[in-house]
Each structure stands twice: as C-alpha cells, then as structure tokens.
Write a protein that holds these residues in place. Structure first.
Motif, PDB file in Angstrom:
ATOM      1  N   ILE A  16     -28.757 -18.128  13.278  1.00 23.59           N
ATOM      2  CA  ILE A  16     -28.141 -19.122  14.161  1.00 23.59           C
ATOM      3  C   ILE A  16     -26.743 -19.473  13.685  1.00 23.59           C
ATOM      4  N   LEU A  17     -26.587 -19.620  12.385  1.00 24.05           N
ATOM      5  CA  LEU A  17     -25.270 -19.914  11.829  1.00 24.05           C
ATOM      6  C   LEU A  17     -24.286 -18.796  12.129  1.00 24.05           C
ATOM      7  N   LEU A  18     -24.712 -17.564  11.924  1.00 23.79           N
ATOM      8  CA  LEU A  18     -23.841 -16.428  12.225  1.00 23.79           C
ATOM      9  C   LEU A  18     -23.481 -16.378  13.697  1.00 23.79           C
ATOM     10  N   ALA A  19     -24.443 -16.611  14.542  1.00 17.87           N
ATOM     11  CA  ALA A  19     -24.179 -16.570  15.977  1.00 17.87           C
ATOM     12  C   ALA A  19     -23.186 -17.653  16.372  1.00 17.87           C
ATOM     13  N   GLY A  20     -23.336 -18.829  15.825  1.00 14.17           N
ATOM     14  CA  GLY A  20     -22.424 -19.919  16.132  1.00 14.17           C
ATOM     15  C   GLY A  20     -21.028 -19.675  15.604  1.00 14.17           C
ATOM     16  N   CYS A  21     -20.908 -19.105  14.419  1.00 15.93           N
ATOM     17  CA  CYS A  21     -19.594 -18.832  13.840  1.00 15.93           C
ATOM     18  C   CYS A  21     -18.893 -17.701  14.575  1.00 15.93           C
ATOM     19  N   ALA A  22     -19.619 -16.675  14.900  1.00 17.31           N
ATOM     20  CA  ALA A  22     -19.006 -15.502  15.512  1.00 17.31           C
ATOM     21  C   ALA A  22     -18.558 -15.773  16.944  1.00 17.31           C
ATOM     22  N   HIS A  32     -24.029  -5.676  19.973  1.00 16.18           N
ATOM     23  CA  HIS A  32     -23.422  -5.869  18.660  1.00 16.18           C
ATOM     24  C   HIS A  32     -23.044  -4.541  18.021  1.00 16.18           C
ATOM     25  N   LEU A  33     -23.809  -3.509  18.343  1.00 11.50           N
ATOM     26  CA  LEU A  33     -23.589  -2.194  17.751  1.00 11.50           C
ATOM     27  C   LEU A  33     -22.935  -1.257  18.758  1.00 11.50           C
ATOM     28  N   THR A  34     -22.003  -0.470  18.282  1.00 14.47           N
ATOM     29  CA  THR A  34     -21.368   0.531  19.139  1.00 14.47           C
ATOM     30  C   THR A  34     -22.314   1.727  19.287  1.00 14.47           C
ATOM     31  N   PRO A  35     -22.078   2.574  20.272  1.00 14.89           N
ATOM     32  CA  PRO A  35     -22.912   3.783  20.392  1.00 14.89           C
ATOM     33  C   PRO A  35     -22.853   4.654  19.134  1.00 14.89           C
ATOM     34  N   ALA A  36     -21.679   4.738  18.497  1.00 14.63           N
ATOM     35  CA  ALA A  36     -21.575   5.523  17.255  1.00 14.63           C
ATOM     36  C   ALA A  36     -22.393   4.896  16.140  1.00 14.63           C
ATOM     37  N   GLU A  37     -22.391   3.567  16.047  1.00 16.45           N
ATOM     38  CA  GLU A  37     -23.201   2.901  15.018  1.00 16.45           C
ATOM     39  C   GLU A  37     -24.678   3.109  15.292  1.00 16.45           C
ATOM     40  N   ALA A  61     -21.644  -2.198  10.465  1.00 16.03           N
ATOM     41  CA  ALA A  61     -22.685  -3.006  11.094  1.00 16.03           C
ATOM     42  C   ALA A  61     -23.093  -4.165  10.193  1.00 16.03           C
ATOM     43  N   LEU A  62     -23.212  -3.928   8.884  1.00 17.72           N
ATOM     44  CA  LEU A  62     -23.561  -5.000   7.955  1.00 17.72           C
ATOM     45  C   LEU A  62     -22.476  -6.073   7.917  1.00 17.72           C
ATOM     46  N   ARG A  63     -21.223  -5.660   7.997  1.00 16.68           N
ATOM     47  CA  ARG A  63     -20.128  -6.638   8.036  1.00 16.68           C
ATOM     48  C   ARG A  63     -20.197  -7.471   9.306  1.00 16.68           C
ATOM     49  N   LYS A  64     -20.529  -6.843  10.446  1.00 16.90           N
ATOM     50  CA  LYS A  64     -20.691  -7.596  11.689  1.00 16.90           C
ATOM     51  C   LYS A  64     -21.793  -8.634  11.558  1.00 16.90           C
ATOM     52  N   ALA A  65     -22.794  -8.306  10.751  1.00 16.08           N
ATOM     53  CA  ALA A  65     -23.928  -9.209  10.547  1.00 16.08           C
ATOM     54  C   ALA A  65     -23.641 -10.276   9.498  1.00 16.08           C
ATOM     55  N   ALA A  83     -30.463 -10.313   4.350  1.00 13.00           N
ATOM     56  CA  ALA A  83     -30.398 -11.026   5.634  1.00 13.00           C
ATOM     57  C   ALA A  83     -29.578 -10.218   6.640  1.00 13.00           C
ATOM     58  N   ALA A  84     -28.459  -9.660   6.199  1.00 13.58           N
ATOM     59  CA  ALA A  84     -27.635  -8.833   7.087  1.00 13.58           C
ATOM     60  C   ALA A  84     -28.394  -7.575   7.495  1.00 13.58           C
ATOM     61  N   GLN A  85     -29.141  -6.972   6.573  1.00  9.07           N
ATOM     62  CA  GLN A  85     -29.922  -5.780   6.905  1.00  9.07           C
ATOM     63  C   GLN A  85     -30.984  -6.095   7.959  1.00  9.07           C
TER      64      GLN A  85
END
Length: 102
Positions: A16-22, A32-37, A61-65, A83-85
């Motif tokens: 929830i915190l990540l979603a609110g910050c992002a 959240h993920l590109t087709p290549a990811e 992807a981990l950085r996005k998370a 948590a990111a994984q």
C-alpha cells in the motif's frame, strides 16, 4: 520462521505504501511489467542458463517494486528485497498469464 511471519505482517502495508508513493495516492491502472520484462521473468523461471539481459530485466522490475540495491549498508536487507520479489511475483502472475504454463 520468525522472519517469515514478520514479512507476512508488513507486506500488505509495504504494498500500500509503494502504491501510494508511486502514484501520489491515485490507483495505477496500467501494467507494471513491460512485455520484455514478462518474457525475461518467464525465462528466468525455467532451467535454461540466464542471460545478462534477463538479469537486467529482473533488476528493473525489482526497482519498480521499490527495491534499491545501491546503498552500501541496508539495515532492512533481505526483508526489502524479499518484499519486492513478492510484489514482482504478484505482478508476473496477474500481468503475464500468457507466458505461464497452464
């Protein structure tokens, strides 16, 4: 076992915190993920030897998370990485269904 219960208790709040910050409080409607990811994460789940590009997609992807591997000392490691994984795994399961064996 103690760490697993601690992670399980903080994971929903972390998401929830990540979603609110992002999104500055607004829900994000796109993927959240590109087709290549998606493709590279699917390849990493096989027994094939991984490529550098696949590892770079996984790190992106981990950085996005919310994971930042750059600090020299991270007092929250490995909890923040795990948590990111978990978040990337959730995104993979919900956004990359066409690449999953079924």
């Amino acid at each position: 076992m103690r760490n697993a219960s601690r992670i399980a208790s903080i994971l929903p709040a972390f998401v929830i915190l990540l979603a609110g910050c992002a999104t500055r409080g607004m829900p994000y409607a796109g993927p959240h993920l590109t087709p290549a990811e998606c493709r590279d994460l699917a390849a990493l789940r096989t027994n094939a030897p991984p490529t550098m590009a696949q590892h770079q997609s996984e790190l992106a992807a981990l950085r996005k998370a919310g994971y930042d591997p750059s600090p020299w000392y991270d007092p929250y490691y490995p909890d923040d990485l795990q948590a990111a994984q978990h978040l990337v795994d959730y995104w993979f399961q919900t956004e990359c269904q066409h690449l999953q064996p079924g």
